[in-house]
Design a protein around this motif. Structure first.
Motif, PDB file in Angstrom:
ATOM      1  N   TRP A  18      59.974  72.738  52.611  1.00  0.00           N
ATOM      2  CA  TRP A  18      59.103  73.781  53.142  1.00  0.00           C
ATOM      3  C   TRP A  18      59.792  75.147  53.049  1.00  0.00           C
ATOM      4  O   TRP A  18      61.015  75.247  52.922  1.00  0.00           O
ATOM      5  CB  TRP A  18      58.773  73.504  54.610  1.00  0.00           C
ATOM      6  N   GLY A  19      58.980  76.197  53.171  1.00  0.00           N
ATOM      7  CA  GLY A  19      59.518  77.549  53.198  1.00  0.00           C
ATOM      8  C   GLY A  19      59.808  77.985  54.626  1.00  0.00           C
ATOM      9  O   GLY A  19      58.892  78.385  55.360  1.00  0.00           O
ATOM     10  N   PHE A  20      61.061  77.867  55.048  1.00  0.00           N
ATOM     11  CA  PHE A  20      61.464  78.303  56.398  1.00  0.00           C
ATOM     12  C   PHE A  20      61.809  79.789  56.357  1.00  0.00           C
ATOM     13  O   PHE A  20      62.740  80.203  55.658  1.00  0.00           O
ATOM     14  CB  PHE A  20      62.672  77.501  56.879  1.00  0.00           C
ATOM     15  N   VAL A  21      61.050  80.582  57.113  1.00  0.00           N
ATOM     16  CA  VAL A  21      61.195  82.032  56.996  1.00  0.00           C
ATOM     17  C   VAL A  21      62.605  82.507  57.325  1.00  0.00           C
ATOM     18  O   VAL A  21      63.103  83.456  56.712  1.00  0.00           O
ATOM     19  CB  VAL A  21      60.151  82.783  57.866  1.00  0.00           C
ATOM     20  N   ASN A  22      63.261  81.868  58.304  1.00  0.00           N
ATOM     21  CA  ASN A  22      64.592  82.327  58.690  1.00  0.00           C
ATOM     22  C   ASN A  22      65.698  81.376  58.230  1.00  0.00           C
ATOM     23  O   ASN A  22      66.810  81.408  58.766  1.00  0.00           O
ATOM     24  CB  ASN A  22      64.682  82.567  60.199  1.00  0.00           C
TER      25      ASN A  22
ATOM     26  N   THR B   8      53.622  68.460  52.167  1.00  0.00           N
ATOM     27  CA  THR B   8      55.024  68.822  51.979  1.00  0.00           C
ATOM     28  C   THR B   8      55.255  69.397  50.594  1.00  0.00           C
ATOM     29  O   THR B   8      56.378  69.671  50.215  1.00  0.00           O
ATOM     30  CB  THR B   8      55.931  67.594  52.157  1.00  0.00           C
ATOM     31  N   ALA B   9      54.187  69.595  49.846  1.00  0.00           N
ATOM     32  CA  ALA B   9      54.337  70.133  48.494  1.00  0.00           C
ATOM     33  C   ALA B   9      54.787  71.573  48.535  1.00  0.00           C
ATOM     34  O   ALA B   9      54.452  72.321  49.446  1.00  0.00           O
ATOM     35  CB  ALA B   9      53.012  70.028  47.741  1.00  0.00           C
ATOM     36  N   THR B  10      55.524  71.993  47.519  1.00  0.00           N
ATOM     37  CA  THR B  10      55.992  73.368  47.463  1.00  0.00           C
ATOM     38  C   THR B  10      55.261  74.165  46.403  1.00  0.00           C
ATOM     39  O   THR B  10      55.551  75.332  46.185  1.00  0.00           O
ATOM     40  CB  THR B  10      57.502  73.412  47.162  1.00  0.00           C
ATOM     41  N   THR B  11      54.300  73.562  45.716  1.00  0.00           N
ATOM     42  CA  THR B  11      53.531  74.300  44.721  1.00  0.00           C
ATOM     43  C   THR B  11      52.205  74.716  45.314  1.00  0.00           C
ATOM     44  O   THR B  11      51.674  74.084  46.216  1.00  0.00           O
ATOM     45  CB  THR B  11      53.282  73.441  43.474  1.00  0.00           C
ATOM     46  N   SER B  12      51.655  75.802  44.815  1.00  0.00           N
ATOM     47  CA  SER B  12      50.444  76.362  45.393  1.00  0.00           C
ATOM     48  C   SER B  12      49.478  76.763  44.296  1.00  0.00           C
ATOM     49  O   SER B  12      49.873  77.048  43.171  1.00  0.00           O
ATOM     50  CB  SER B  12      50.811  77.597  46.235  1.00  0.00           C
ATOM     51  N   THR B  13      48.198  76.790  44.640  1.00  0.00           N
ATOM     52  CA  THR B  13      47.194  77.257  43.696  1.00  0.00           C
ATOM     53  C   THR B  13      47.105  78.775  43.699  1.00  0.00           C
ATOM     54  O   THR B  13      46.439  79.363  42.863  1.00  0.00           O
ATOM     55  CB  THR B  13      45.812  76.689  44.076  1.00  0.00           C
TER      56      THR B  13
ATOM     57  N   GLU C 192      68.999  84.220  40.799  1.00  0.00           N
ATOM     58  CA  GLU C 192      67.579  84.473  40.653  1.00  0.00           C
ATOM     59  C   GLU C 192      66.946  84.535  42.042  1.00  0.00           C
ATOM     60  O   GLU C 192      67.385  83.843  42.964  1.00  0.00           O
ATOM     61  CB  GLU C 192      66.918  83.347  39.848  1.00  0.00           C
ATOM     62  N   PRO C 193      65.910  85.348  42.196  1.00  0.00           N
ATOM     63  CA  PRO C 193      65.291  85.506  43.525  1.00  0.00           C
ATOM     64  C   PRO C 193      64.399  84.327  43.896  1.00  0.00           C
ATOM     65  O   PRO C 193      63.174  84.411  43.906  1.00  0.00           O
ATOM     66  CB  PRO C 193      64.495  86.805  43.389  1.00  0.00           C
ATOM     67  N   LYS C 194      65.034  83.211  44.223  1.00  0.00           N
ATOM     68  CA  LYS C 194      64.332  81.993  44.614  1.00  0.00           C
ATOM     69  C   LYS C 194      64.432  81.804  46.130  1.00  0.00           C
ATOM     70  O   LYS C 194      64.866  82.693  46.854  1.00  0.00           O
ATOM     71  CB  LYS C 194      64.939  80.797  43.882  1.00  0.00           C
ATOM     72  N   ALA C 195      64.061  80.629  46.581  1.00  0.00           N
ATOM     73  CA  ALA C 195      64.170  80.298  48.003  1.00  0.00           C
ATOM     74  C   ALA C 195      65.552  79.732  48.278  1.00  0.00           C
ATOM     75  O   ALA C 195      65.772  78.524  48.274  1.00  0.00           O
ATOM     76  CB  ALA C 195      63.095  79.299  48.404  1.00  0.00           C
TER      77      ALA C 195
ATOM     78  N   GLU D 176      54.269  83.944  46.933  1.00  0.00           N
ATOM     79  CA  GLU D 176      54.643  84.215  45.549  1.00  0.00           C
ATOM     80  C   GLU D 176      55.490  83.091  44.954  1.00  0.00           C
ATOM     81  O   GLU D 176      55.384  82.787  43.762  1.00  0.00           O
ATOM     82  CB  GLU D 176      55.417  85.536  45.464  1.00  0.00           C
ATOM     83  N   LEU D 177      56.332  82.497  45.776  1.00  0.00           N
ATOM     84  CA  LEU D 177      57.211  81.431  45.308  1.00  0.00           C
ATOM     85  C   LEU D 177      56.510  80.063  45.265  1.00  0.00           C
ATOM     86  O   LEU D 177      57.107  79.069  44.853  1.00  0.00           O
ATOM     87  CB  LEU D 177      58.447  81.337  46.208  1.00  0.00           C
ATOM     88  N   GLY D 178      55.249  80.019  45.702  1.00  0.00           N
ATOM     89  CA  GLY D 178      54.467  78.810  45.557  1.00  0.00           C
ATOM     90  C   GLY D 178      54.464  77.863  46.727  1.00  0.00           C
ATOM     91  O   GLY D 178      54.066  76.702  46.580  1.00  0.00           O
ATOM     92  N   PHE D 179      54.878  78.310  47.912  1.00  0.00           N
ATOM     93  CA  PHE D 179      54.885  77.426  49.078  1.00  0.00           C
ATOM     94  C   PHE D 179      53.490  77.301  49.682  1.00  0.00           C
ATOM     95  O   PHE D 179      52.781  78.293  49.844  1.00  0.00           O
ATOM     96  CB  PHE D 179      55.850  77.946  50.148  1.00  0.00           C
ATOM     97  N   ASN D 180      53.123  76.082  50.015  1.00  0.00           N
ATOM     98  CA  ASN D 180      51.905  75.820  50.789  1.00  0.00           C
ATOM     99  C   ASN D 180      52.201  75.740  52.276  1.00  0.00           C
ATOM    100  O   ASN D 180      51.352  76.052  53.106  1.00  0.00           O
ATOM    101  CB  ASN D 180      51.276  74.489  50.368  1.00  0.00           C
TER     102      ASN D 180
END
Length: 436
Positions: A212-216, A3-8, A31-34, A137-141
């Protein structure tokens, strides 16, 4: 699943043509965030571009020299690195539909055929390629979506290619082909006992809880921009010209509004001459909140409970419905609805005349196109583009029982000849005039 939102994942940032999100209602920038909703007025957010910067670096020649995918239009898309996800999405055929045009009684008809888009045979591959590039780019796993089927297919497939964890939520009554077309990529799939609008509400809660990064949902401003590439390709494939009319399906209304935005952007940066283009939207009667509002002259959407075979466009509370209505009105276009029977006939008509097997959303588009022609709302000489957004192999249930069956014969010439004669007799009976 994490459930982490940071990425390598990391990549050097390059010169970009967008730096903010902007509210469509009050104009507040972020700012262009999620995020996808304005904190002041709760209006929808969309990407805000520097069109002077785009015009200074883009030309027809630079686009034509680009990759044979949506990323030839990279400067018009919301990515900030050059390591975007390219799975060959886009550059689908724009076919001159002469046989269908003759059948309908018009001359200059084109089919933009995303039924063969890569990798999952629908236009959703466009929006997901953009959304997951930005998510990375925003760091979502972990990426996710609420879907009526096609979006689930695309999100699962492209996430697998990108090495991202994936979780999708679908209504439990989806067509078998769309369910199989998702689970094959091994995401976590949750079949919710409810319609799409209920699925979407649940996903909003999950997005807030798990990050999480929900696309829609929280990535929607970036995701929706992918649909603009349908407009760019249409212009390029028409020889750098705008059409006179477009007919496209309506679900949330996002596709419709982004095709319009794409046309306007190419005009704004000088890639194509300005021209009036009429926009016509297509809905199924069993889920037609946008068409109803347009017909009744309303500037608001009354949510409905979907009941139609066109499940891929069955959104009862469409997020961009009011914007779709505004575009139809200001372009002197229209928004129409058709019955499930007409949708089936639309699927068959496109297949029999042009050899394209589309799903129910495409059948809706062709049925509305036919309706517009028969009502005299399309000039026979104008250049019309109909957008086919998905493949019929995903929704075979819709036409089962409405198409022919194989002729069963023995492995003998005499058996073949009898069956051939029988089939020819049946064909003659079908075309025999009915006397009253």
């Amino acid at each position: 699943m994490t459930t982490a939102t940071t990425s390598t994942y990391s990549c050097e940032k390059v010169t970009t043509t967008f730096n903010s999100l902007k509210c469509k209602e009050c104009g507040t920038t972020y700012e262009p965030k999620a995020m996808h909703v304005c904190e002041l007025c709760f209006g929808p957010l969309e990407v805000d571009y520097d069109y002077d910067a785009i015009a200074s670096k883009v030309s027809r020649a630079t686009i034509e020299a680009g990759p044979l995918s949506i990323w030839r239009y990279r400067d018009f898309l919301p990515v900030q690195t050059d390591n975007y996800i390219d799975v060959g999405t886009g550059m689908t055929p724009l076919l001159k539909a002469n046989r269908l045009a003759k059948k309908l009684g018009i001359k200059n008809l084109y089919i933009k055929n995303d039924a063969i888009n890569m990798p999952t045979l629908s236009f959703k591959d466009r929006v997901v390629s953009v959304a997951l590039s930005r998510a990375r780019e925003l760091g979502f796993n972990t990426v996710a979506c609420a879907s009526t089927g096609n979006l689930a297919n695309s999100t699962a497939a492209i996430a697998a290619h990108a090495g991202l964890d994936c979780c999708v939520f679908i209504p439990s009554d989806l067509e078998a082909g769309k369910v199989l077309g998702t689970v094959i990529y091994a995401p976590k799939v949750f079949a919710v006992q409810g319609n799409y609008d209920q699925v979407n509400r649940l996903c909003s809660e999950v997005a807030n809880t798990h990050g999480w990064g929900f696309v829609n949902i929280n990535l929607r401003p970036y995701y929706s921009e992918g649909s603009k590439t349908l407009a760019y390709e249409t212009i390029e494939q028409l020889g750098w010209q705008l059409p006179d009319r477009v007919v496209a399906p309506l679900a949330s209304g996002s596709l419709f509004t982004k095709i319009y935005k794409g046309f306007q952007e190419f005009v704004k940066v000088g890639l194509v001459d300005e021209k009036s283009v009429r926009f016509s939207g297509a809905q199924a009667e069993g889920c037609s909140p946008i068409a109803s509002a347009f017909r009744e002259g309303r500037d608001f959407i009354a949510p409905v409970k979907p009941k139609t075979i066109a499940k891929s466009i069955a959104i009862g509370n469409p997020a961009d419905g009011v914007y779709a209505i505004d575009i139809a009105r200001k372009t002197n276009g229209s928004i129409e609805s058709v019955t499930d029977d007409e949708i089936i006939e639309g699927i068959k008509l496109l297949a029999e005349t042009e050899g394209i097997f589309t799903e129910t959303a495409g059948g809706t588009t062709i049925a509305v196109l036919k309706k517009l022609v028969e009502a005299g709302k399309i000039d026979p000489d104008e250049t019309t583009v109909a957008y086919i957004t998905g493949n019929g192999l995903k929704t075979q249930e819709a036409v089962q029982g409405y198409v022919g069956e194989p002729l069963q014969i023995e492995p003998k010439l005499s058996s073949f000849e009898r069956a051939l004669e029988r089939s020819q007799t049946l064909e003659r009976l079908e075309w025999q005039p009915v006397s009253v």
